[in-house]
Design a protein around this motif. Structure first.
Motif, short mmCIF file in Angstrom:
data_model
loop_
_atom_site.label_atom_id
_atom_site.label_comp_id
_atom_site.label_asym_id
_atom_site.label_seq_id
_atom_site.Cartn_x
_atom_site.Cartn_y
_atom_site.Cartn_z
N ALA A 278 -14.02 -6.52 1.21
CA ALA A 278 -13.03 -7.65 1.38
C ALA A 278 -12.67 -9.08 0.11
N ASP A 279 -13.72 -9.53 0.20
CA ASP A 279 -13.84 -10.05 -0.52
C ASP A 279 -13.36 -10.11 -1.60
N GLY A 280 -12.84 -8.81 -2.49
CA GLY A 280 -11.97 -8.17 -3.36
C GLY A 280 -10.62 -8.54 -3.24
N LEU A 281 -10.15 -8.30 -2.29
CA LEU A 281 -9.21 -8.57 -1.70
C LEU A 281 -8.18 -9.41 -1.14
N ALA A 282 -9.72 -10.30 -1.32
CA ALA A 282 -9.00 -12.03 -0.57
C ALA A 282 -8.63 -12.33 -1.79
N PRO B 184 4.64 4.14 -3.97
CA PRO B 184 4.04 4.76 -4.70
C PRO B 184 3.00 4.45 -5.55
N GLU B 185 1.91 5.42 -5.36
CA GLU B 185 0.72 4.68 -6.69
C GLU B 185 -0.06 3.43 -6.68
N ALA B 186 0.16 2.63 -5.09
CA ALA B 186 -0.28 1.07 -5.08
C ALA B 186 -1.61 1.42 -4.56
N PRO B 187 -2.84 0.65 -5.14
CA PRO B 187 -4.02 0.69 -5.02
C PRO B 187 -4.12 0.95 -3.54
N PRO B 188 -5.87 1.87 -3.21
CA PRO B 188 -5.60 2.47 -1.79
C PRO B 188 -5.96 1.16 -1.09
N ASP B 189 -6.92 0.70 -1.95
CA ASP B 189 -7.52 -0.22 -0.80
C ASP B 189 -6.67 -1.68 -0.14
#
Length: 350
Positions: free
Chosen positions: A32-36, A283-288
């Motif tokens: 979550a921190d990585g996404l933030a 397409p090909e967007a990062p899954p997370d």
């Protein structure tokens, strides 16, 4: 062997287990921190495949005002209008040119995911490879006639030719009229040249048209809320992913069919209505980041402030569907038998 050694080994093993468990517990916050960290300070483009002021644009801007606070890092969300070719321009952009890093998403017209299946040559994308995020609602449409027209049932609609408005032969309402004629045996005759639904409804009031072949229930309640209760207009048949109880005894088109191929044709033809106001990522967007946007959208649709704004603006936001559900509808449509697809092509290209 020392009697304390096994005890030391067991204590060491226990500490290793505890350490592993704690590492497992702290892993999700790290993601979550990585996404933030990724989204913080960024601008997310929310593309809409229509011009300003219409229903799709209004819904897009309502979502844009709320979704940012539900995305990790709280990015700024900016609406970008990209009209053209009935929404196909925006879909071509999302599939072929948009950034694939999670900073671009779109709200698209619900017909566009099926346009390649219907044989539309301008549609240069594979809808099954796109990442569908969700929709705030689905749509149920109806064949609507003015109250003075002597047609009150599907049987009457089969027996009497009716004059139905449309913008052009290739418009979505015209397609639905041809689909209903082909499956139910109705005799709706299209009168082209009305730029939009509002112009056609005004023509019904003036007596120029008998009716309109594809009025969304959500649109009617927001633009002409008195028409059905006051019996100024009458719904003859309803169609879409499911029957609406609000329309009472108005028959549901799929229930009137006995031929299996007609049922399949109607299921695929009406699939866009199941998609409502669909949102999508390239397409090909990062899954997370896809997962983060799906969750943010679901949280937005459950946000009391968003729901209150939707109610105030007359937007249909009360029947959300997930990205997985949209993905399933699209996949099943593209798995239709070739004979059904051929019939679709004929109906879509008169």
């Amino acid at each position: 062997m020392s009697p304390t050694r096994p005890r030391r080994e067991s204590i060491a093993g226990l500490l290793l287990m505890v350490s592993s468990a704690l590492a497992g517990l702290t892993a999700p916050p790290a993601r979550a921190d990585g996404l933030a960290d990724f989204y913080k300070g960024k601008t997310v483009a929310l593309v809409v495949g229509s011009s300003t002021g219409g229903g799709y644009d209004t819904m897009t801007r309502a979502i844009a005002r709320f979704i940012g606070k539900h995305v990790p890092g709280n990015p700024t969300v900016v609406v970008r209008n990209m009209p053209g070719a009935g929404g196909i321009t925006a879909m071509n952009y999302i599939y072929n040119a948009a950034e694939r890093d999670g900073t671009v998403l779109a709200l698209v017209q619900n017909n566009t995911p099926l346009e390649p299946l219907f044989g539309t040559k301008q549609a240069r994308y594979d809808a099954t490879r796109l990442n569908w995020l969700g929709t705030p609602s689905f749509e149920v449409a109806m064949v609507l006639l003015w109250h003075t027209v002597p047609v009150s049932s599907v049987e009457d609609l089969r027996a009497r030719e009716t004059q139905m408005g449309a913008s052009g032969a290739n418009s979505t309402p015209a397609f639905y009229a041809r689909l209903l004629n082909a499956t139910l045996g109705t005799r709706m005759k299209l009168v082209n040249g009305y730029p939009g639904q509002n112009e056609a409804l005004l023509a019904m009031e003036r007596g120029e048209l008998d009716g309109y072949p594809s009025v969304f229930q959500s649109a009617l309640t927001s633009t002409r809320p008195t028409w059905l209760p006051a019996k100024l207009a009458k719904a003859i048949v309803q169609y879409g992913p499911e029957r609406l109880a609000e329309l009472g005894n108005v028959p549901f088109a799929p229930d009137l069919l006995t031929n299996e191929d007609d049922k399949l044709l109607m299921q695929v033809g009406f699939a866009p209505l199941s998609l409502g106001r669909p949102l999508v990522m390239p397409p090909e967007a990062p899954p997370d980041r896809i997962g983060a946007m799906r969750k943010a959208l679901a949280d937005t649709f459950a946000d009391p402030e968003f729901l209150a704004e939707g109610e105030r603006m007359g937007l249909a936001v009360n029947a959300p569907r997930t990205g997985a559900q949209l993905q399933d509808v699209i996949a099943r449509a593209y798995q239709s038998p070739p004979r059904i697809i051929e019939r679709l092509h004929r109906l879509n290209n008169p």
